[in-house]
Design a protein around this motif. Structure first.
Motif, PDB file in Angstrom:
ATOM      1  N   GLY B 415       0.809  -1.222   0.000  1.00  0.00           N
ATOM      2  CA  GLY B 415       0.000   0.000   0.000  1.00  0.00           C
ATOM      3  C   GLY B 415       0.837   1.265   0.000  1.00  0.00           C
ATOM      4  O   GLY B 415       0.387   2.312  -0.456  1.00  0.00           O
ATOM      5  N   GLN B 416       2.077   1.162   0.496  1.00  0.00           N
ATOM      6  CA  GLN B 416       2.951   2.337   0.525  1.00  0.00           C
ATOM      7  C   GLN B 416       3.301   2.784  -0.887  1.00  0.00           C
ATOM      8  O   GLN B 416       3.284   3.961  -1.196  1.00  0.00           O
ATOM      9  N   ARG B 433      12.223   8.047  -0.944  1.00  0.00           N
ATOM     10  CA  ARG B 433      11.534   8.798   0.106  1.00  0.00           C
ATOM     11  C   ARG B 433      10.559   7.944   0.897  1.00  0.00           C
ATOM     12  O   ARG B 433      10.191   8.303   1.992  1.00  0.00           O
ATOM     13  N   VAL B 434      10.085   6.853   0.278  1.00  0.00           N
ATOM     14  CA  VAL B 434       9.015   6.093   0.938  1.00  0.00           C
ATOM     15  C   VAL B 434       9.449   4.663   1.287  1.00  0.00           C
ATOM     16  O   VAL B 434       9.371   4.264   2.451  1.00  0.00           O
ATOM     17  N   PRO B 437      13.426   4.177   3.289  1.00  0.00           N
ATOM     18  CA  PRO B 437      13.509   4.494   4.727  1.00  0.00           C
ATOM     19  C   PRO B 437      12.817   3.445   5.598  1.00  0.00           C
ATOM     20  O   PRO B 437      13.262   3.178   6.707  1.00  0.00           O
ATOM     21  N   GLN B 438      11.732   2.861   5.081  1.00  0.00           N
ATOM     22  CA  GLN B 438      11.022   1.857   5.883  1.00  0.00           C
ATOM     23  C   GLN B 438      11.761   0.512   5.832  1.00  0.00           C
ATOM     24  O   GLN B 438      11.866  -0.186   6.838  1.00  0.00           O
ATOM     25  N   THR B 513      11.253   6.040  15.923  1.00  0.00           N
ATOM     26  CA  THR B 513      10.333   5.814  17.044  1.00  0.00           C
ATOM     27  C   THR B 513       9.027   5.181  16.603  1.00  0.00           C
ATOM     28  O   THR B 513       8.315   4.628  17.403  1.00  0.00           O
ATOM     29  N   TRP B 514       8.704   5.280  15.303  1.00  0.00           N
ATOM     30  CA  TRP B 514       7.465   4.679  14.801  1.00  0.00           C
ATOM     31  C   TRP B 514       7.645   3.178  14.814  1.00  0.00           C
ATOM     32  O   TRP B 514       8.525   2.647  14.195  1.00  0.00           O
ATOM     33  N   SER B 515       6.775   2.474  15.621  1.00  0.00           N
ATOM     34  CA  SER B 515       7.009   1.036  15.728  1.00  0.00           C
ATOM     35  C   SER B 515       5.857   0.263  15.101  1.00  0.00           C
ATOM     36  O   SER B 515       4.705   0.651  15.207  1.00  0.00           O
ATOM     37  N   LYS B 518       2.906  -0.952  17.410  1.00  0.00           N
ATOM     38  CA  LYS B 518       1.873   0.047  17.718  1.00  0.00           C
ATOM     39  C   LYS B 518       0.953   0.250  16.521  1.00  0.00           C
ATOM     40  O   LYS B 518      -0.239   0.433  16.667  1.00  0.00           O
ATOM     41  N   SER B 522      -3.109   0.039  16.331  1.00  0.00           N
ATOM     42  CA  SER B 522      -4.001   1.144  15.992  1.00  0.00           C
ATOM     43  C   SER B 522      -4.830   0.806  14.759  1.00  0.00           C
ATOM     44  O   SER B 522      -5.966   1.243  14.624  1.00  0.00           O
ATOM     45  N   ASN B 523      -4.312   0.006  13.867  1.00  0.00           N
ATOM     46  CA  ASN B 523      -5.092  -0.402  12.700  1.00  0.00           C
ATOM     47  C   ASN B 523      -6.223  -1.336  13.095  1.00  0.00           C
ATOM     48  O   ASN B 523      -7.306  -1.281  12.529  1.00  0.00           O
ATOM     49  N   ALA B 525      -7.795  -1.334  15.823  1.00  0.00           N
ATOM     50  CA  ALA B 525      -8.807  -0.636  16.629  1.00  0.00           C
ATOM     51  C   ALA B 525     -10.008  -0.206  15.791  1.00  0.00           C
ATOM     52  O   ALA B 525      -9.870   0.042  14.620  1.00  0.00           O
TER      53      ALA B 525
END
Lengths: 250, 525
Positions: B415-416, B433-434, B437-438, B513-515, B518, B522-523, B525
């Motif tokens: 999806g990215q 850029r997308v 980095p991930q 810090t984006w883990s 988490k 959140s997805n 939820a």
């Protein structure tokens, strides 16, 4: 029914088909969307709704027929970047960039694609983040937001490219009922501002409220293109009838 | 059976070139000044290059801290030879097992490393004897002397691998078995000081070497060793200098050695290096002989320029190789992740499979010793052990890194890419850029892991004479016999380097810090 392409037509689709191997995903579709018009695509799962919306910005290139956007014939020679500057898209799963803050998500494409300066892009992003109701979340990362907030960021990110057309691919399907209300009201608001909108959704009340026309699809074919009052009160095909019965029972 | 590395497949055109070069010098000699002596063909561009394994005192060993400058009887003889031929002496140091392959690959003119003249070696190379010696069996001081080799039946015997003693012990074992006795249990070690150490720590009953070295060790170890037996074996009477087969060169070298013998030079050198001195009185100073752990030796090793230099080479090789490997592996990983079949993809899959499957040590040996036989450019001076190691490890590591990058790229949500291309970003921006980095964050821990492995794998390069940390340690141990202290110093260097990179990994990871955990919550939820 508006099969004639007119000067005011923003999207014009003629005999468009899409195959996945032998499977016919889209079967000779014809329709027009006028500038400022709101179209909702309904249909059972697997009917080709998402494939159709993805062909409109060529994330899925069509195999035959013609697609015209804002008077430009879209072919495999069209610069995809130019096309995507005209057509913004919001996905079911938001597809935000998790390694970038909300603000950075919004300014990346305006800076890299439109060539804006960081200051211009930031101004624009703050305006749209304000419009979708989350001006104070700009410096957070996507994971720190709720699903509804993430979808608002995705809408703001698409708007930052100032597109002529907005495509929504089941924008509320991954949200809880409370968040749905918020996101739907933002799309309502956008629609009122006159941006051309094509939306795939299962939200019946919302469809009825915002749509100028409903496109009903099944098995890759368009079965009906009607105003919502007609569609919801007296659908013309048996399959649309069945679909509505199931949705209402649910 | 002992392995035998010494039979190099010979290319006839080598000989042809050698003959042509030889004739050239013959012609040159005749045209030049009347008294100019003919030069052997192995002297190239005014340089005499010798290969040596400097762990065999007093023939060839490292006396001080500078491991690139060995000393000893052999090195002095080489100096006199170079002077005689008006050439500069260049000394290449390497593991014993690398000496003959390097001579075959034309990396050196001569092998001078205290090597016994044996008929089997002379099948592949020419030899010129320059020093008498004898095969000797040695053991700890209190071990009773032997009367024949048969008494070694059933006992543990240590020997340096790749040496002719290994072959000889095999022959003796065959005889023992034929006579209905138990064979010796032969343990092979890559360096001579490890062979001696096996006797000192009592793991083996005896070791086999030659008298000259054992005299030196007896003095060095202050009477901890003594000679158990000196069997008279006809094949083991001389040390020889080895050269590629060329009768004219052999004759020139023989003339030179005879001249050095006649004018008393060799006698002087024998005296200088105590080649035949059997006394244990006049002992060279040893450090670790008295205490369990000599802290002074440890700290002097730790702070020595030799260790620092070795550690820097280790670090430089690992860093350079990994940077090249990552640069190669990213495009390969992207190509392999493309679902479409193509010839390129099959070729890349073959590359990855080949270099993951082949042992790293074999790749190093291949590049250093085999490739120059097909591409002469790889035996020129610029192709140093450092470059060869970087080349071999880059290719090897890129194959592993492809797998890490492939899984990291596939782990980024498709999806990215969809989201980024819907925003009109170019392919380049989508990757840089997308996606990168991930993928970087996913690839980081296994990549650091690979780097730590690579840092330690560099120690293999001692076989192709790279003076990295472990090679330096081995050479220094051969000089001092301070095993524990020098190994400990090397360990400290490795630990400091590895811990630094682990620390770096933690710092970099903390910046992201984006883990994912988490995000999933959140997805959901």
């Amino acid at each position: 029914m508006q099969h004639e392409s007119t000067a005011t037509s923003m999207i014009s689709v003629r005999g468009m088909s899409k195959l996945f191997g032998d499977f016919v995903a889209l079967d000779r579709l014809n329709f027009d969307v006028k500038k400022g018009e709101k179209i909702v695509i309904l249909g059972p799962s697997g009917s080709g709704k998402s494939t159709l919306i993805r062909t409109l910005n060529r994330i899925e290139p069509h195999d035959s027929g013609t697609l015209t956007i804002n008077g430009k014939l879209i072919t495999d020679k069209t610069d995809p970047i130019q096309l995507r500057c005209m057509v913004g898209m919001v996905f079911q799963n938001y597809n935000l960039f998790p390694h970038l803050s909300v603000l950075e998500n919004c300014i990346l494409a305006p800076m890299r694609v439109r060539g804006m300066t960081r200051i211009e892009a930031t101004d624009l992003a703050r305006r749209y983040l304000n419009q979708v109701g989350i001006p104070d979340q700009a410096d957070k990362y996507p994971i720190q937001l709720s699903g509804g907030q993430q979808q608002r960021v995705a809408i703001a990110r698409a708007l930052c490219m100032q597109p002529e057309v907005m495509l929504f691919d089941e924008p509320t399907a991954a949200l809880d009922p409370e968040a749905i209300v918020g996101v739907v009201s933002i799309i309502d608001e956008l629609a009122e501002q006159g941006i051309t909108t094509v939306c795939v959704t299962h939200e019946m009340a919302f469809s009825r409220r915002i749509a100028d026309h409903i496109i009903f699809m099944d098995q890759g074919k368009i079965l009906e293109i009607t105003p919502p009052e007609t569609f919801f009160t007296s659908p013309q095909t048996g399959r649309a009838q069945n679909f509505l019965n199931q949705m209402l029972r649910y | 059976m002992p392995r035998f590395f010494l039979h190099q497949p010979r290319m006839p055109w080598f000989q042809r070139i050698a003959v042509i070069v030889g004739l050239f010098f013959v012609a040159l000699g005749q045209m030049g000044t009347a008294r100019a002596e003919e030069l052997p063909s192995f002297v190239h561009n005014g340089t005499l290059t010798i290969c040596t394994n400097p762990t065999l005192p007093p023939m060839t060993f490292v006396k001080g801290q500078d491991v690139t400058h060995p000393e000893g009887f052999d090195i002095d003889v080489a100096h006199f030879l170079a002077t005689r031929w008006h050439a500069q002496l260049s000394v290449i140091t390497m593991d014993f097992t690398g000496l003959f392959p390097s001579l075959g690959a034309q990396r050196c003119s001569l092998v001078m490393s205290g090597i016994i003249q044996t008929p089997s070696r002379e099948k592949s190379f020419d030899a010129v004897p320059y020093q008498d010696t004898a095969l000797v069996v040695a053991g700890r001081a209190n071990t009773p002397a032997l009367t024949s080799m048969d008494e070694l039946s059933g006992k543990d015997v240590a020997v340096e691998s790749g040496t002719s003693y290994v072959t000889r012990l095999g022959i003796i074992n065959n005889a023992l078995v034929a006579a209905g006795k138990a064979p010796m249990v032969i343990q092979q070690y890559p360096t001579e000081e490890q062979v001696v150490q096996q006797v000192l720590i009592g793991r083996v009953f005896a070791f086999v070497s030659q008298d000259v070295e054992i005299f030196f060790r007896m003095r060095q170890l202050q009477g901890k060793l003594h000679i158990l037996l000196t069997p008279d074996i006809p094949d083991y009477r001389h040390f020889a200098i080895y050269l590629r087969q060329n009768k004219q060169d052999q004759a020139l070298l023989q003339t030179a050695i005879t001249a050095l013998e006649t004018d008393g030079t060799l006698a002087t050198l024998r005296n200088k290096w105590s080649i035949t001195d059997q006394s244990t009185k006049n002992s060279v100073n040893t450090s670790s002989a008295t205490s369990i752990f000599d802290w002074n030796a440890f700290f002097s090793a730790l702070t020595s320029t030799a260790f620092l230099h070795g550690a820097l080479i280790t670090l430089a090789v690992a860093l350079l190789s990994h940077i090249i490997a990552i640069t190669l592996s990213v495009p390969i990983a992207i190509a392999l992740n493309n679902p479409k079949r193509s010839v390129l993809k099959i070729a890349l899959e073959g590359y990855v499979a080949l270099f993951r499957a082949a042992p790293t040590l074999l790749q190093l040996l291949f590049i250093w010793n085999a490739v120059p036989q097909f591409f002469p450019i790889f035996r020129e001076q610029w192709f140093t052990p450092f470059l060869a190691t970087v080349l071999a490890l880059s290719i090897n590591e890129s194959a592993y890194q492809v797998e890490i990058n492939r899984s990291a790229l596939s782990a980024v949500d498709p999806g990215q890419e969809l989201g980024a291309s819907a925003l009109g970003l170019s392919r380049r921006d989508i990757y840089w850029r997308v996606i990168f980095p991930q993928a970087f964050r996913i690839a980081l821990p296994p990549t650091i892991n690979e780097f730590i492995n690579l840092l330690k794998t560099t120690s293999l390069a001692s076989v192709i004479s790279l003076q990295e940390l472990l090679a330096v340690t081995q050479i220094q141990v051969a000089r001092t016999f301070a095993f524990t202290e020098y190994y400990a110093a090397a360990l400290v260097y490795y630990l400091v380097m590895v811990f630094f990179f682990l620390f770096l990994q933690k710092r970099v990871e903390r910046r992201f810090t984006w883990s994912d955990r988490k995000k999933v919550v959140s997805n959901a939820a």
